[in-house]
Design an enzyme around this catalytic site. Structure first.
Site, PDB file in Angstrom:
ATOM      1  N   GLN A 166       0.838  -1.193   0.000  1.00  0.00           N
ATOM      2  CA  GLN A 166       0.000   0.000   0.000  1.00  0.00           C
ATOM      3  C   GLN A 166       0.874   1.244   0.000  1.00  0.00           C
ATOM      4  O   GLN A 166       1.648   1.480   0.930  1.00  0.00           O
ATOM      5  CB  GLN A 166      -0.953   0.033   1.198  1.00  0.00           C
ATOM      6  CG  GLN A 166      -2.090   1.029   0.903  1.00  0.00           C
ATOM      7  CD  GLN A 166      -2.846   1.476   2.119  1.00  0.00           C
ATOM      8  OE1 GLN A 166      -2.251   1.798   3.150  1.00  0.00           O
ATOM      9  NE2 GLN A 166      -4.160   1.542   2.003  1.00  0.00           N
TER      10      GLN A 166
ATOM     11  N   HIS B  34      -3.113   4.277  -1.830  1.00  0.00           N
ATOM     12  CA  HIS B  34      -3.965   4.664  -0.699  1.00  0.00           C
ATOM     13  C   HIS B  34      -4.585   6.027  -1.001  1.00  0.00           C
ATOM     14  O   HIS B  34      -3.961   7.066  -0.812  1.00  0.00           O
ATOM     15  CB  HIS B  34      -3.135   4.719   0.584  1.00  0.00           C
ATOM     16  CG  HIS B  34      -3.953   4.790   1.845  1.00  0.00           C
ATOM     17  ND1 HIS B  34      -5.313   5.027   1.847  1.00  0.00           N
ATOM     18  CD2 HIS B  34      -3.611   4.637   3.157  1.00  0.00           C
ATOM     19  CE1 HIS B  34      -5.759   5.029   3.103  1.00  0.00           C
ATOM     20  NE2 HIS B  34      -4.740   4.796   3.913  1.00  0.00           N
TER      21      HIS B  34
ATOM     22  N   ASN C 273      -9.361   7.438   3.467  1.00  0.00           N
ATOM     23  CA  ASN C 273      -9.165   7.763   4.887  1.00  0.00           C
ATOM     24  C   ASN C 273      -8.545   9.120   5.196  1.00  0.00           C
ATOM     25  O   ASN C 273      -7.858   9.293   6.211  1.00  0.00           O
ATOM     26  CB  ASN C 273      -8.368   6.639   5.567  1.00  0.00           C
ATOM     27  CG  ASN C 273      -9.159   5.347   5.556  1.00  0.00           C
ATOM     28  OD1 ASN C 273     -10.356   5.362   5.331  1.00  0.00           O
ATOM     29  ND2 ASN C 273      -8.488   4.225   5.790  1.00  0.00           N
TER      30      ASN C 273
ATOM     31  N   TYR D  28      -6.150  10.888   3.764  1.00  0.00           N
ATOM     32  CA  TYR D  28      -4.733  11.171   3.519  1.00  0.00           C
ATOM     33  C   TYR D  28      -4.581  12.002   2.231  1.00  0.00           C
ATOM     34  O   TYR D  28      -5.580  12.459   1.676  1.00  0.00           O
ATOM     35  CB  TYR D  28      -3.932   9.861   3.514  1.00  0.00           C
ATOM     36  CG  TYR D  28      -3.992   9.211   4.881  1.00  0.00           C
ATOM     37  CD1 TYR D  28      -3.362   9.812   5.979  1.00  0.00           C
ATOM     38  CD2 TYR D  28      -4.735   8.067   5.110  1.00  0.00           C
ATOM     39  CE1 TYR D  28      -3.460   9.267   7.257  1.00  0.00           C
ATOM     40  CE2 TYR D  28      -4.838   7.509   6.393  1.00  0.00           C
ATOM     41  CZ  TYR D  28      -4.194   8.123   7.453  1.00  0.00           C
ATOM     42  OH  TYR D  28      -4.295   7.600   8.723  1.00  0.00           O
TER      43      TYR D  28
ATOM     44  N   ARG E 194      -7.455   2.226  -3.315  1.00  0.00           N
ATOM     45  CA  ARG E 194      -8.411   2.145  -2.208  1.00  0.00           C
ATOM     46  C   ARG E 194      -9.105   3.493  -2.030  1.00  0.00           C
ATOM     47  O   ARG E 194      -8.443   4.528  -1.935  1.00  0.00           O
ATOM     48  CB  ARG E 194      -7.699   1.752  -0.914  1.00  0.00           C
ATOM     49  CG  ARG E 194      -8.673   1.348   0.188  1.00  0.00           C
ATOM     50  CD  ARG E 194      -7.963   0.814   1.409  1.00  0.00           C
ATOM     51  NE  ARG E 194      -8.847  -0.074   2.164  1.00  0.00           N
ATOM     52  CZ  ARG E 194      -8.870  -0.175   3.485  1.00  0.00           C
ATOM     53  NH1 ARG E 194      -8.048   0.546   4.220  1.00  0.00           N
ATOM     54  NH2 ARG E 194      -9.693  -1.007   4.083  1.00  0.00           N
TER      55      ARG E 194
ATOM     56  N   ASN F 176      -9.929  11.256   9.628  1.00  0.00           N
ATOM     57  CA  ASN F 176      -8.960  12.340   9.513  1.00  0.00           C
ATOM     58  C   ASN F 176      -9.583  13.644   9.027  1.00  0.00           C
ATOM     59  O   ASN F 176      -8.968  14.424   8.307  1.00  0.00           O
ATOM     60  CB  ASN F 176      -7.775  11.917   8.644  1.00  0.00           C
ATOM     61  CG  ASN F 176      -6.924  10.878   9.358  1.00  0.00           C
ATOM     62  OD1 ASN F 176      -6.510  11.090  10.496  1.00  0.00           O
ATOM     63  ND2 ASN F 176      -6.704   9.743   8.715  1.00  0.00           N
TER      64      ASN F 176
ATOM     65  N   GLY G 244     -10.061  -6.625   8.123  1.00  0.00           N
ATOM     66  CA  GLY G 244      -8.991  -5.994   8.881  1.00  0.00           C
ATOM     67  C   GLY G 244      -8.824  -6.629  10.250  1.00  0.00           C
ATOM     68  O   GLY G 244      -8.021  -7.535  10.433  1.00  0.00           O
TER      69      GLY G 244
HETATM   70  C1  8OZ Z   1      -5.084   3.582  11.890  1.00  0.00           C
HETATM   71  C2  8OZ Z   1      -3.988   4.158  12.500  1.00  0.00           C
HETATM   72  C3  8OZ Z   1      -3.034   4.761  11.735  1.00  0.00           C
HETATM   73  C4  8OZ Z   1      -3.153   4.789  10.361  1.00  0.00           C
HETATM   74  C5  8OZ Z   1      -5.686   4.383   7.600  1.00  0.00           C
HETATM   75  C6  8OZ Z   1      -3.322   4.110   7.486  1.00  0.00           C
HETATM   76  O1  8OZ Z   1      -6.677   4.712   8.261  1.00  0.00           O
HETATM   77  C7  8OZ Z   1      -4.377   4.233   8.263  1.00  0.00           C
HETATM   78  C8  8OZ Z   1      -4.265   4.204   9.744  1.00  0.00           C
HETATM   79  C9  8OZ Z   1      -5.212   3.599  10.531  1.00  0.00           C
HETATM   80  O2  8OZ Z   1      -5.769   4.191   6.396  1.00  0.00           O
END
Ligand code: 8OZ
Length: 366
Positions: free
Chosen positions: A97, A178, A181, A183, A230, A238, A324
């Site tokens: 990933q 990725h 979430n 990012y 993804r 976040n 997961g």
């Molecule tokens: C939980 C803690 C830290 C990172 C994600 C990479 O939510 C994460 C992540 C999840 O995609």
């Protein structure tokens, strides 16, 4: 009728079943280098049709959490080679990933203690994980980010290209971009994190531009058949949100149909939380992709149990299902699902950081 336990080919990769291990951040690779413990962990779970690695930063700048393994140092690539060979020797397949956290970082994790970068200078009301001087880990507020200059974007695309090549050099069968979430890629997509007024902000076309450029640069480097992505259209993770996610993500998925990707991995609902947090037409989303000729395996995720997963594949709603938490606690999850055997419970206290406890010591069935 297709079963969850039937083989499937994604890209040119022959998988022995339709169960994937979802990417799981575990913070057990000090120095960003995969170690013996990490080799054991992935090897133990290699009966999954596809393992997806924990989020793996493409660059030091893409780092947002302590002790996650990267793909930007030669030592990390050597470490990953040991993971991928162990998985292959056990008959499994594994995707890396590729991760850039954008604003979800802390100055202590950034090159020269600098500010994290983001589409716009808007701080995420969320936390990241750092390790203190005394070795103890903990979650802290993310730092104030700075907006990326337009002329910095090609450099980030180059980091994605280099990391995808490094993943293949390290023996991975594929990569997963990725884009979920909250990012970096998701920060460009969602309007509450993207206030840009250039070609990367504003309209849906502009906000999807960065995601599509990342896909393009990686598919050209390693082949679309070794590339997956993804997405999490409605997750609040976040601190990202968008008032109108359906047209945004339908536009993105329709554009992705032009690439012959290996898989599309969709988090339905709030990541690790409710599946119905916001309205979204998941069937319409997939149909929009297929209508444009998209052929990638459709992988679904979030809160699936055995019955839901079997039904998703049997009904044709999905081609694969990823798990997961169930994979954290059950290295032999595939066998347990086959036998309808009870599952070990995952212990949250050992999800992030630490050693073998809660990582490689979950028991298999007798
Ligand atoms: C939980 C803690 C830290 C990172 C994600 C990479 O939510 C994460 C992540 C999840 O995609």
């Amino acid at each position: 009728m297709t079963s969850l336990f039937d083989p499937i080919e994604i890209g040119h990769i022959p998988l022995s079943n339709r169960i994937a291990m979802a990417p799981l951040t575990r913070n057990r690779s000090p120095g960003a280098v995969p170690n013996d413990l990490n080799v054991t962990y992935y090897e133990q779970r290699a009966t999954a049709g596809l393992l997806i690695s924990e989020g793996t930063p493409i660059s030091h700048q893409g780092q947002g959490y302590a002790q996650v393994p990267g793909l930007y140092l030669p030592e990390s690539i050597e470490g990953w080679k040991r993971v991928t060979s162990a998985v292959h020797a056990a008959g499994g397949h594994i995707a890396a990933q590729l991760w850039h956290v954008g604003r979800v970082s802390h100055t202590s994790l950034q090159p020269n203690g600098g500010q994290p970068v983001a589409p716009s200078a808007i701080r995420a009301k969320s936390k990241t994980y750092i390790v203190n001087e005394d070795g103890t880990g903990g979650f802290v507020e993310t730092s104030e980010p700075r907006a990326l200059a337009l002329d910095e974007i090609p450099g980030i695309l180059e980091d994605y290209r280099r990391a995808a090549r490094a993943a293949i050099d390290a023996g991975f069968d594929a990569v997963e971009i990725h884009a979920a979430n909250g990012y970096l890629i998701d920060q460009f997509l969602r309007s509450n994190a993207n206030a840009r007024t250039d070609a990367y902000g504003g309209s849906i076309e502009n906000r999807t531009r960065f995601a599509l450029e990342v896909v393009d640069v990686i598919a050209r480097e390693i082949g679309a058949e070794r590339t997956g992505i993804r997405l999490s259209p409605v997750t609040p993770a976040n601190d990202v949100s968008d008032p109108d996610p359906q047209p945004l993500f339908n536009h993105l998925i329709e554009a992705l149909a032009a690439h012959d990707l290996a898989f599309i991995h969709v988090i339905e609902g709030a990541t690790g939380g409710p599946r119905d947090n916001l309205p979204f037409d998941w069937a319409g989303f997939k149909a929009a992709y297929r209508a444009r000729g998209g052929k990638a395996a459709w992988m679904v995720n979030n809160g699936y149990d055995r019955a839901m997963a079997m039904d998703a594949v049997a009904s044709g709603r999905a081609d694969m299902v990823s798990f997961g938490k169930a994979f954290i606690a059950n290295p032999d999850l595939v066998q347990r699902l086959k036998d309808d055997a009870p599952l070990n419970e995952a212990d949250r206290a050992t999800f992030y950081g630490g050693g073998a406890d809660g990582y490689t010591n979950y028991p298999r069935m007798a």
